[in-house]
Design a protein around this motif. Structure first.
Motif, short mmCIF file in Angstrom:
data_model
loop_
_atom_site.label_atom_id
_atom_site.label_comp_id
_atom_site.label_asym_id
_atom_site.label_seq_id
_atom_site.Cartn_x
_atom_site.Cartn_y
_atom_site.Cartn_z
N ASN A 93 -0.88 42.77 21.52
CA ASN A 93 -0.30 43.66 20.52
C ASN A 93 0.62 44.69 21.17
OD1 ASN A 93 -0.11 45.27 17.96
ND2 ASN A 93 -1.28 46.72 19.19
N LEU A 94 0.18 45.21 22.30
CA LEU A 94 0.99 46.21 23.01
C LEU A 94 2.28 45.57 23.52
CD1 LEU A 94 0.28 49.18 23.56
CD2 LEU A 94 -0.30 48.53 25.88
N LYS A 95 2.17 44.34 24.00
CA LYS A 95 3.34 43.63 24.53
C LYS A 95 4.36 43.37 23.42
CE LYS A 95 4.28 40.05 27.90
NZ LYS A 95 3.91 38.74 28.40
N ARG A 96 3.84 43.11 22.22
CA ARG A 96 4.74 42.82 21.09
C ARG A 96 5.46 44.07 20.60
NH1 ARG A 96 0.99 39.55 18.11
NH2 ARG A 96 0.97 41.18 16.54
N HIS A 97 4.98 45.25 21.00
CA HIS A 97 5.62 46.51 20.60
C HIS A 97 6.08 47.25 21.83
CE1 HIS A 97 3.04 45.43 17.19
NE2 HIS A 97 3.99 45.98 16.46
N PRO A 98 7.28 46.94 22.32
CA PRO A 98 7.75 47.55 23.56
C PRO A 98 7.83 49.07 23.43
CG PRO A 98 9.22 45.81 22.82
CD PRO A 98 8.27 46.07 21.71
N GLU A 99 7.75 49.71 24.58
CA GLU A 99 7.75 51.17 24.61
C GLU A 99 9.12 51.71 24.21
OE1 GLU A 99 6.34 52.47 28.35
OE2 GLU A 99 5.85 54.46 27.59
N ALA A 100 9.11 52.74 23.33
CA ALA A 100 10.37 53.39 22.93
C ALA A 100 10.54 54.66 23.74
CB ALA A 100 10.32 53.73 21.45
N ILE A 101 11.78 54.97 24.12
CA ILE A 101 11.96 56.24 24.82
C ILE A 101 12.35 57.32 23.82
CG2 ILE A 101 12.49 55.25 27.08
CD1 ILE A 101 15.42 55.96 26.56
N ASP A 102 12.03 58.56 24.18
CA ASP A 102 12.29 59.66 23.26
C ASP A 102 13.78 59.96 23.15
OD1 ASP A 102 9.65 59.85 22.79
OD2 ASP A 102 9.28 61.55 24.10
N ASP A 103 14.16 60.61 22.06
CA ASP A 103 15.57 60.87 21.80
C ASP A 103 16.26 61.65 22.91
OD1 ASP A 103 15.18 59.53 19.52
OD2 ASP A 103 14.91 61.30 18.26
N GLU A 104 15.56 62.70 23.41
CA GLU A 104 16.21 63.53 24.43
C GLU A 104 16.43 62.75 25.71
OE1 GLU A 104 12.05 65.43 24.16
OE2 GLU A 104 13.25 64.00 23.02
N ARG A 163 6.75 61.34 23.16
CA ARG A 163 6.51 61.57 21.73
C ARG A 163 6.40 60.28 20.94
NH1 ARG A 163 10.33 66.93 21.37
NH2 ARG A 163 9.03 68.09 22.78
N LYS A 164 7.24 59.31 21.31
CA LYS A 164 7.20 58.04 20.56
C LYS A 164 6.28 57.05 21.25
CE LYS A 164 11.78 58.39 18.54
NZ LYS A 164 13.16 57.89 18.63
N THR A 165 5.03 57.38 21.38
CA THR A 165 4.10 56.47 22.05
C THR A 165 3.22 55.77 21.03
OG1 THR A 165 4.04 57.79 24.07
CG2 THR A 165 2.20 56.32 23.71
N ASP A 166 2.98 54.48 21.29
CA ASP A 166 2.09 53.70 20.45
C ASP A 166 0.64 54.12 20.76
OD1 ASP A 166 0.60 51.83 19.17
OD2 ASP A 166 1.63 50.09 20.01
N LEU A 167 0.14 55.08 19.99
CA LEU A 167 -1.18 55.65 20.31
C LEU A 167 -2.32 54.68 20.04
CD1 LEU A 167 -0.69 59.26 18.89
CD2 LEU A 167 -0.67 58.59 21.28
N THR A 168 -2.29 54.02 18.88
CA THR A 168 -3.41 53.11 18.58
C THR A 168 -3.37 51.88 19.48
OG1 THR A 168 -2.13 52.10 16.80
CG2 THR A 168 -3.71 53.82 16.17
#
Lengths: 53, 536
Positions: A26-37, B243-248
């Motif tokens: 599940n984690l692999k299917r939702h890649p990490e997003a970086i913050d706007d700043e 801030r945009k972290t997949d917490l669950t």
């Protein structure tokens, strides 16, 4: 080992390690997003930054 | 800040996987229905463990601070809960380091099986030189004192390097090492004679026990203590997340990895106990133990008798050291982060000002001939009446007190892959208070009527009851100290967008239209902290 012990061992391993496998998939299917700043900084300066807490 | 969620997950698993996974779970599972225990255990994991993990993540990530600051941003009256958690971490850290020091010495002893034929006599006699007197003494035992100084040196050095360079990098090294060592240990244990008899005892289900409430309480207790939830660690760690972290998504990995490790430990420990039973010609029930007795008496006995026992010893005690160190680092981090937040100090200064006095307290009180009883009492009381009590107060405060759960759920769902439904609120506001309340009252009545471990009343009164009551009073007093203008309460911008500007603007607008609801909507959700509104 008795049959019931073997069955319970398999069930426990499947439930716990299987749960971990599903969680990792599940984690692999939702890649990490970086913050706007961070995205802005990369865009303007070409440098990576870690945002403050 | 963590450089990414992968490092956070590793560090969070490092924190959760500790001594309890290795020496507590196997015996608890065996004693409570064997294979049948997996049912209440999984139910407890999904209805209390992981939901509580999410609660900690939500508070830390939404309010971006150590427990006192995060709680204060949630509601000013909640700050004392945060300090209570910090105090608990302080007490745990000072004795937990001692057990790591013992494990470090036993790692060295394994090469020569220094305990010989009598592991029990060696542990309390030659090694700890335990005194007959139950009091507070200062008769130091050098073989514990020296490794303890080393443990504190390592912990302070890692923490002084900060979250990214210290905690994160140590987790990247220690965690894979721990897993590899433990896997080899389990495989070796499985090849010992009698191993399968041990596993048979461990996994044979006793279904009749499922109707017994005590095994459900044991399952909830195991999950609760094993996951390191509700005493500030996960609040602190999640405050360093993007801030945009997949917490669950991250939380499910941490929760299941912790249980996965426990199960592995159960297999390794019972395979080894099966060997011990076979070599002494007794049943597994006669050799099954937990805690200090398992690690420092049963395992040394096994190591002395097993083929390639040296390897078994090195792997077992090496695993204890690494599992313990990563947990100790996370526990001390809570205190450092709280001091940093409150006083606005730099990392190194805060680490030294917190770490050195803590190390001194630990070094003065525990590596002595009277240290074992003190460790026993503080451990029992801080767990039963510290962690369980603060967790109960926190869940009641979050649900009934400040009605914070819907807002925290919204926060989690805004960035997470697995969305939380209302059931999460029911687990936190309904299931966990009932279970924690039951565990608390049950232990309270037992301790009041039976005392603790046959120790003198004054000793239990001072270092048990006195200590847990002092933690509450100190927490209240600390929450009354005003925040310095240099502190994180002022410098960090809680008024600006926590997730993104639009979402927070919407939240703010919604709150205004709703009018003055309780707690959370007046404070953090609308982006302000009561009484100290500052321009963004």
């Amino acid at each position: 080992m008795s049959t019931s012990a073997v069955v319970m061992m398999i069930i426990a391993l499947l439930a716990v390690w299987g749960g971990l496998g599903v969680a990792l998939l599940n984690l692999k299917r939702h890649p990490e997003a970086i913050d706007d700043e961070e995205a802005d900084a990369v865009l303007h300066d070409g440098a990576s930054v870690t945002p403050g807490r | 800040m963590w450089s990414g969620r992968r490092v956070f997950i590793l560090a969070a698993i490092g924190s959760a996987v500790g001594l309890g996974n290795i020496w507590r779970f196997p015996y608890v599972a065996y004693e409570n229905g064997g294979g049948a225990f997996i049912i209440p255990y999984l139910v407890a994991l999904l209805t209390a463990g992981i939901p509580l993990l999410f609660l900690d993540y939500a508070i830390g990530h939404r309010f971006r601070g150590s427990p006192p600051l995060a709680m204060r941003r949630l509601h000013p009256k909640a700050e004392a809960i945060g300090w209570w958690q910090v105090g608990i971490c302080f007490v745990i850290a000072v004795y937990y380091a001692v057990i790591i020091a013992w494990a470090g010495m036993y790692f060295i002893f394994s090469f020569t099986t220094a305990w010989g034929e009598d592991a029990a006599g060696f542990f309390t006699g030659e090694f700890l030189q335990v005194s007959d007197q139950v009091n507070l003494g200062f008769d130091f035992v050098p073989s514990v004192l020296i490794p303890l100084i080393l443990v504190w040196g390592v912990v302070i050095a890692i923490l002084a390097m900060g979250v990214h360079k210290g905690i994160a990098r140590s987790s990247i090294v220690f965690m894979p090492l721990l897993l590899i060592m433990f896997l080899i240990l389990v495989v070796q244990a499985l090849f010992l004679e009698g191993a399968w008899t041990g596993l048979d005892a461990f996994f044979t289900p006793d279904w009749t026990r499922l109707g017994d409430s005590s095994i459900w309480v044991a399952a909830y207790g195991q999950i609760f203590f094993s996951l390191s939830v509700a005493f500030g660690i996960m609040i602190t760690y999640s405050s360093y997340l993007r801030r945009k972290t997949d917490l669950t998504g991250s939380g499910f990995v941490v929760g299941f990895a912790n249980s996965g490790f426990e199960l592995l430990a159960g297999i390794g420990v019972f395979a080894a106990l099966g060997f011990m039973a076979a070599s002494s010609g007794v049943g597994v029930d006669e050799v099954a133990v937990s805690g200090i007795g398992l690690a420092f008496i049963a395992f040394p006995t096994i190591i002395a008798q097993a083929p390639a026992g040296v390897l078994l010893g090195v792997l077992f005690f090496g695993s204890l050291v690494f599992a313990g160190l990563t947990s100790l680092i996370s526990i001390v981090e809570v205190i450092i982060a709280a001091v940093q937040d409150k006083l606005g100090w730099r990392r190194v200064k805060a680490t030294l000002v917190v770490g050195i006095p803590m190390a001194l307290i630990s070094i003065v009180l525990f590596p002595t001939t009277t240290g074992l009883n003190l460790l026993d009492v503080t451990d029992a009381f801080v767990n039963s009446f510290g962690i369980v009590a603060v967790a109960l107060v926190a869940v009641v405060a979050m649900s009934a007190g400040f009605s914070a759960l819907p807002r925290l759920r919204e926060h989690i769902n805004a960035t997470s892959s697995v969305k939380l439904g209302r059931s999460w609120q029911i687990f936190i506001g309904g299931v966990t208070p009932v279970v924690l309340g039951y565990i608390l009252i049950d232990t309270l009545t037992t301790r009041i009527s039976e005392g603790y471990g046959g120790l003198p009343d004054w000793f239990v009164g001072v270092f048990g009851w006195g200590m847990v009551i002092a933690l509450v009073l100190i927490a209240y007093l600390l929450s009354k100290i005003p925040w310095s203008h240099r502190s994180a309460a002022y410098e960090k911008n809680v008024h600006g967008p926590i997730l993104d500007a639009e979402l927070d603007a919407n939240e703010s607008a919604t709150d205004k239209t709703k009018g003055g609801e309780t707690g959370l909507s007046e404070t953090a959700a609308s982006g302000s902290v009561a009484g100290e509104r500052k321009k963004p």
